[in-house]
Write an enzyme that holds these catalytic residues in place. Structure first.
Site: not given
Length: 253
Positions: A138, A151
């Site tokens: 990401s 995360y």
């Protein structure tokens, strides 16, 4: 059969990887928890592209899942030619307020299962021609992320892990790439309770565009789809970490 394995293939980016790889003529192994969705997608891909598709239901939050998946591939005599480690999830909220088990499951799925499965499939990939691994990281991997601390940390691991493997395995003919998308129009935002954040309100990329960029650059160590995401990552490299982490926190406050 020879096939590309895709985890988290029942929706979002994983589902789009399946569609685009099928269009390239690759046979596929689709992996996710929801077998009904996998079988529906498999039927679509077989009819449209004339390929072979196997479906394996697996919950990668379970510690033994990667070993069981690798064993199933061996038992079905599937020669792995590519691996898309797409399975993963996030959750919005402060570390101390979020459920501990859910956060530990996030580490298990986003990090441990990815490492476990990759290690188990590398021997098969070494036997394949033009083999590749795409790990879905990401743009969050490039800085800390208050309000999604675990995360962001897991994606930082995936990025570093992928870069290291890229160098280690290129001599074996295996391309390893970290895909680092920004906000993407998929189920991820809903599952992570992020649909009302500034990050997603500022605009998203389609899964089609993200996957197209990833597959085109699958032999590059890092792929960042979208000019906006690329600029944000590069701006972060020249900004003090205090600023980038505070900005990240604001975007998902």
């Amino acid at each position: 059969m020879q096939a590309v394995v895709i985890t988290g293939a029942s929706a979002g980016i994983g589902k789009e990887f399946a569609r685009q790889l099928a269009m390239e003529g690759n046979n596929l192994v689709l992996v996710a928890r929801r077998l009904d969705r996998l079988e529906a997608l498999a039927g679509e891909l077989r009819e449209r592209n004339g390929i072979e598709v196997a479906c394996i239901a697996s919950d990668l939050a379970q510690p033994e899942a990667s070993a069981e998946l690798a064993k199933a591939l061996e038992q079905q005599q599937i020669a792995v030619t590519g691996l898309i480690n797409n399975a993963g999830f996030g959750d919005r909220g402060q570390f101390a307020d979020l459920d501990l088990q859910r956060q530990l499951d996030m580490v298990q799925v986003n990090v441990t299962a990815l490492v476990d499965l990759t290690w188990r499939l590398v021997p098969a990939l070494k036997q394949a021609k033009d083999a590749f691994v795409i790990n879905v990281a990401s743009s969050a991997a490039f800085q800390a992320g208050p309000n999604m601390t675990i995360y962001y940390a897991t994606k930082a691991f995936v990025l570093s892990f992928s870069e290291g493997l890229h160098e280690e395995l290129k001599g074996n003919g295996i391309a390893v790439s970290a895909l680092c998308p920004g906000a993407t129009d998929s189920e991820f935002a809903t599952e992570a309770h992020m649909t009302d954040t500034l990050l997603f309100k500022a605009g998203t990329m389609t899964t089609e565009a993200v996957v197209k960029k990833s597959l085109a650059g699958r032999r590059r160590a890092i792929v960042i789809p979208g000019l906006k995401n690329l600029l944000l990552v590069w701006m972060g490299k020249f900004s003090p970490r205090m600023i980038t982490r505070r900005l990240a926190g604001m975007l998902q406050a």
